[in-house]
Design a protein around this motif. Structure first.
Motif, PDB file in Angstrom:
ATOM      1  N   UNK A 178     -17.144   3.943  -5.438  1.00  0.00           N
ATOM      2  CA  UNK A 178     -15.807   3.370  -5.440  1.00  0.00           C
ATOM      3  C   UNK A 178     -14.982   3.903  -4.276  1.00  0.00           C
ATOM      4  N   UNK A 179     -15.052   5.198  -4.054  1.00  0.00           N
ATOM      5  CA  UNK A 179     -14.326   5.806  -2.943  1.00  0.00           C
ATOM      6  C   UNK A 179     -14.823   5.280  -1.595  1.00  0.00           C
ATOM      7  N   UNK A 180     -16.145   5.152  -1.447  1.00  0.00           N
ATOM      8  CA  UNK A 180     -16.717   4.660  -0.193  1.00  0.00           C
ATOM      9  C   UNK A 180     -16.303   3.217   0.075  1.00  0.00           C
ATOM     10  N   UNK A 181     -16.297   2.392  -0.968  1.00  0.00           N
ATOM     11  CA  UNK A 181     -15.898   0.995  -0.813  1.00  0.00           C
ATOM     12  C   UNK A 181     -14.417   0.905  -0.453  1.00  0.00           C
ATOM     13  N   UNK A 182     -13.593   1.686  -1.108  1.00  0.00           N
ATOM     14  CA  UNK A 182     -12.159   1.681  -0.793  1.00  0.00           C
ATOM     15  C   UNK A 182     -11.920   2.089   0.657  1.00  0.00           C
ATOM     16  N   UNK A 183     -12.637   3.100   1.125  1.00  0.00           N
ATOM     17  CA  UNK A 183     -12.484   3.536   2.510  1.00  0.00           C
ATOM     18  C   UNK A 183     -12.941   2.430   3.469  1.00  0.00           C
ATOM     19  N   UNK A 184     -14.065   1.816   3.189  1.00  0.00           N
ATOM     20  CA  UNK A 184     -14.562   0.723   4.032  1.00  0.00           C
ATOM     21  C   UNK A 184     -13.536  -0.409   4.087  1.00  0.00           C
TER      22      UNK A 184
END
Length: 56
Positions: free
Chosen positions: A37-43
């Motif tokens: 979730x964090x990686x997707x939000x950053x992307x």
């Protein structure tokens, strides 16, 4: 740490989020969910004008 750098990785991460949805936070699956979730939000912050997962 999970990172998402390409549209292909982004789609794969979204599939993992869907699979892990509802995992208990204190489990390995819950930790993986939070990382994806964090990686997707950053992307999304870096590659879109309107985040898809805004407000989660």
């Amino acid at each position: 740490m999970t990172t998402v750098r390409t549209p292909t990785e982004y789609r794969a991460a979204l599939r993992e989020i869907e699979y892990l949805w509802g995992s208990e936070p204190d489990t390995e699956e819950g930790k993986q969910f939070a990382e994806y979730l964090s990686a997707v939000e950053q992307y999304e912050r870096l590659n879109t004008t309107e985040p898809v997962l805004q407000g989660l």
